[in-house]
Design a protein around this motif. Structure first.
Motif, PDB file in Angstrom:
ATOM      1  N   VAL A  91       0.780  -1.273   0.055  1.00 38.73           N
ATOM      2  CA  VAL A  91       0.086  -0.070   0.167  1.00 38.73           C
ATOM      3  C   VAL A  91       0.719   1.383  -0.004  1.00 38.73           C
ATOM      4  CG1 VAL A  91      -1.664   1.347   1.385  1.00 38.73           C
ATOM      5  CG2 VAL A  91      -1.864  -1.304   1.335  1.00 38.73           C
ATOM      6  N   HIS A  92       2.087   1.128   0.938  1.00 41.35           N
ATOM      7  CA  HIS A  92       2.732   2.504   0.859  1.00 41.35           C
ATOM      8  C   HIS A  92       3.735   2.483  -0.181  1.00 41.35           C
ATOM      9  CE1 HIS A  92       1.948   4.330   4.747  1.00 41.35           C
ATOM     10  NE2 HIS A  92       1.958   2.950   5.393  1.00 41.35           N
ATOM     11  N   SER A  93       3.759   1.596  -1.003  1.00 50.29           N
ATOM     12  CA  SER A  93       4.859   1.743  -2.287  1.00 50.29           C
ATOM     13  C   SER A  93       5.115   2.820  -2.999  1.00 50.29           C
ATOM     14  CB  SER A  93       5.046   0.355  -3.136  1.00 50.29           C
ATOM     15  OG  SER A  93       3.666   0.453  -3.818  1.00 50.29           O
ATOM     16  N   PRO A  94       3.980   3.464  -3.277  1.00 52.87           N
ATOM     17  CA  PRO A  94       4.169   4.983  -3.998  1.00 52.87           C
ATOM     18  C   PRO A  94       4.904   5.933  -3.125  1.00 52.87           C
ATOM     19  CG  PRO A  94       1.789   4.045  -4.173  1.00 52.87           C
ATOM     20  CD  PRO A  94       2.384   3.268  -3.122  1.00 52.87           C
ATOM     21  N   GLY A  95       5.162   5.845  -1.664  1.00 53.81           N
ATOM     22  CA  GLY A  95       5.846   6.872  -1.102  1.00 53.81           C
ATOM     23  C   GLY A  95       7.176   6.888  -1.008  1.00 53.81           C
ATOM     24  N   MET A  96       7.969   5.826  -2.065  1.00 53.49           N
ATOM     25  CA  MET A  96       9.607   5.768  -2.036  1.00 53.49           C
ATOM     26  C   MET A  96      10.066   7.428  -1.897  1.00 53.49           C
ATOM     27  SD  MET A  96      10.531   2.489  -1.938  1.00 53.49           S
ATOM     28  CE  MET A  96       9.711   1.049  -2.311  1.00 53.49           C
ATOM     29  N   PRO A  97      10.899   7.697  -0.904  1.00 50.35           N
ATOM     30  CA  PRO A  97      11.420   9.181  -0.879  1.00 50.35           C
ATOM     31  C   PRO A  97      12.676   9.100  -1.773  1.00 50.35           C
ATOM     32  CG  PRO A  97      12.095   7.681   1.039  1.00 50.35           C
ATOM     33  CD  PRO A  97      11.294   6.732   0.121  1.00 50.35           C
ATOM     34  N   GLU A  98      13.036  10.397  -1.996  1.00 47.66           N
ATOM     35  CA  GLU A  98      14.121  10.951  -2.747  1.00 47.66           C
ATOM     36  C   GLU A  98      14.893  11.764  -1.705  1.00 47.66           C
ATOM     37  OE1 GLU A  98      15.367   9.927  -5.449  1.00 47.66           O
ATOM     38  OE2 GLU A  98      13.440   8.895  -6.313  1.00 47.66           O
ATOM     39  N   ILE A  99      16.179  11.899  -1.997  1.00 48.15           N
ATOM     40  CA  ILE A  99      17.068  12.980  -0.909  1.00 48.15           C
ATOM     41  C   ILE A  99      17.562  14.218  -1.738  1.00 48.15           C
ATOM     42  CG2 ILE A  99      18.754  13.331   0.590  1.00 48.15           C
ATOM     43  CD1 ILE A  99      16.958  11.086   1.786  1.00 48.15           C
ATOM     44  N   ASP A 100      17.423  15.104  -1.398  1.00 50.27           N
ATOM     45  CA  ASP A 100      17.664  16.410  -1.970  1.00 50.27           C
ATOM     46  C   ASP A 100      19.167  16.558  -1.448  1.00 50.27           C
ATOM     47  OD1 ASP A 100      18.631  19.198  -3.028  1.00 50.27           O
ATOM     48  OD2 ASP A 100      16.766  19.993  -2.054  1.00 50.27           O
ATOM     49  N   THR A 101      20.166  16.308  -2.129  1.00 55.38           N
ATOM     50  CA  THR A 101      21.533  16.305  -1.553  1.00 55.38           C
ATOM     51  C   THR A 101      22.045  17.822  -1.543  1.00 55.38           C
ATOM     52  OG1 THR A 101      22.425  15.939  -3.954  1.00 55.38           O
ATOM     53  CG2 THR A 101      22.005  13.808  -2.242  1.00 55.38           C
TER      54      THR A 101
END
Length: 355
Positions: free
Chosen positions: A179-189
């Motif tokens: 259910v949560h899979s669309p929430g994969m985060p990205e990091i603003d380096t």
């Protein structure tokens, strides 16, 4: 058109308590046969939260299940984020601290998905995004279930009620991750300072530091996004519309428990302490609207639609905001519509007041 039964908070008094109302409503959703193993699905609250459904309400349901000839047990599932409900042992500790003990409930508390959250039964549902979902085994193998849901806001679904309790609260960790899979985060380096707070917040070791910056290993990330709250620099981001797909998945997943226990689930929605965040938060923020009351139904979609309508009516009367959608800027009807579309319930309802 499904029946939804309602007792108003405005009617509560010394001869008409919440306990009295629960007893009256329970008779309308009797799903229990003699000898049934009955799961009483609750959310005992995260450690530090104080606005979950009160133990006295749950104890009342336990007693009613026993009177109906059932064998009750109280249950919930482990979670994806760090906290005091990540495994079965911590969940039992938290439940006890929050008042859910055998002594107070007169029934055992059983983590539905086992010690580490992997005990489940696979259920084919044939959704747009989810073809098969994993329902926690103690729920899947019960004969009947009474689901008690605290209605409140939610940062991903806009609203948490019976459908969310089905499509998230009844699943094991694998199911929750779907259910949560669309929430994969990205990091603003560019803004990340490499403080490591997100690394320590993730129980899945999905975030690591390299050359003073954080990075996400998406092969092990569960998409739950509690890491975002650990960052003071807004360096953890997700795709802009992730809540929409997550809600669709949530609505689809709700079919899993419904399919396993056809006509054997009764739903109670407790609309008090309307906090912006869910009971998974380790604190309870001030409410965004006054108390509404208690609803009961055999249809999870109908009871949630009625709950939303009553909440929005209360908001309109108080003039604090325009609707529950304003709390997080998220339309909660998305997951209800998709739960109805996949066959978990109906949006049409008739509201029947009692008393």
């Amino acid at each position: 058109m499904s029946k939804v039964f309602f007792r108003s908070a405005a009617d509560i008094g010394p001869t008409n308590t919440q306990v009295d109302q629960i007893k009256e409503l329970f008779r309308k959703i009797t799903v229990i046969d003699e000898g049934d193993l009955v799961a009483i699905k609750v959310h005992p609250g995260e450690y530090g939260n104080t606005t979950y459904v009160r133990p006295v309400i749950v104890r009342t349901v336990v007693d009613l299940v026993k009177e109906a000839g059932g064998i009750p047990f109280i249950t919930d599932t482990t979670v994806l984020y760090s906290g005091k409900r990540f495994n079965g042992a911590d969940m039992l500790w938290t439940a006890a601290v929050n008042g859910f003990t055998f002594g107070s409930m007169n029934a055992p508390f059983i983590p539905a998905d086992g010690l580490i959250g992997d005990d489940s039964v696979k259920v084919p549902i044939g959704g747009k995004y989810i073809d098969e979902i994993t329902v926690a085994s103690a729920i899947a193998k019960a004969d009947a279930m009474i689901m008690i849901s605290h209605c409140k806001g939610h940062p991903t679904s806009g609203f948490g009620g019976a459908v969310k309790n089905l499509g998230m609260g009844c699943l094991d960790k694998e199911g929750k991750a779907k259910v949560h899979s669309p929430g994969m985060p990205e990091i603003d380096t560019d803004t990340c300072i490499g403080c490591g707070r997100c690394v320590r917040a993730c129980p899945w070791n999905a975030i690591y530091l390299e050359n003073g910056k954080a990075f996400v290993d998406k092969s092990v990330c569960m998409g739950e996004l509690s890491c975002m709250g650990s960052c003071s620099f807004d360096s953890i981001m997700t795709q802009e519309d992730y809540t929409t797909e997550t809600q669709v998945r949530l609505g689809e997943a709700a079919l899993g428990p419904v399919k396993l226990l056809p006509e054997k689930i009764g739903y109670i929605n407790w609309i008090f302490d309307l906090t912006p965040g869910c009971d998974c938060f380790n604190f309870s923020a001030p409410v965004f609207a006054g108390n509404v009351g208690i609803l009961a139904s055999m249809d999870p979609v109908a009871i949630d639609k009625a709950s939303l309508d009553l909440i929005n009516k209360k908001i309109e009367e108080e003039g604090c905001i325009h609707s529950i959608e304003d709390v997080w800027g998220i339309d909660p009807m998305i997951h209800l519509e998709h739960a109805a579309k996949i066959g978990a319930g109906s949006l049409g309802y008739s509201l029947e007041g009692l008393g």
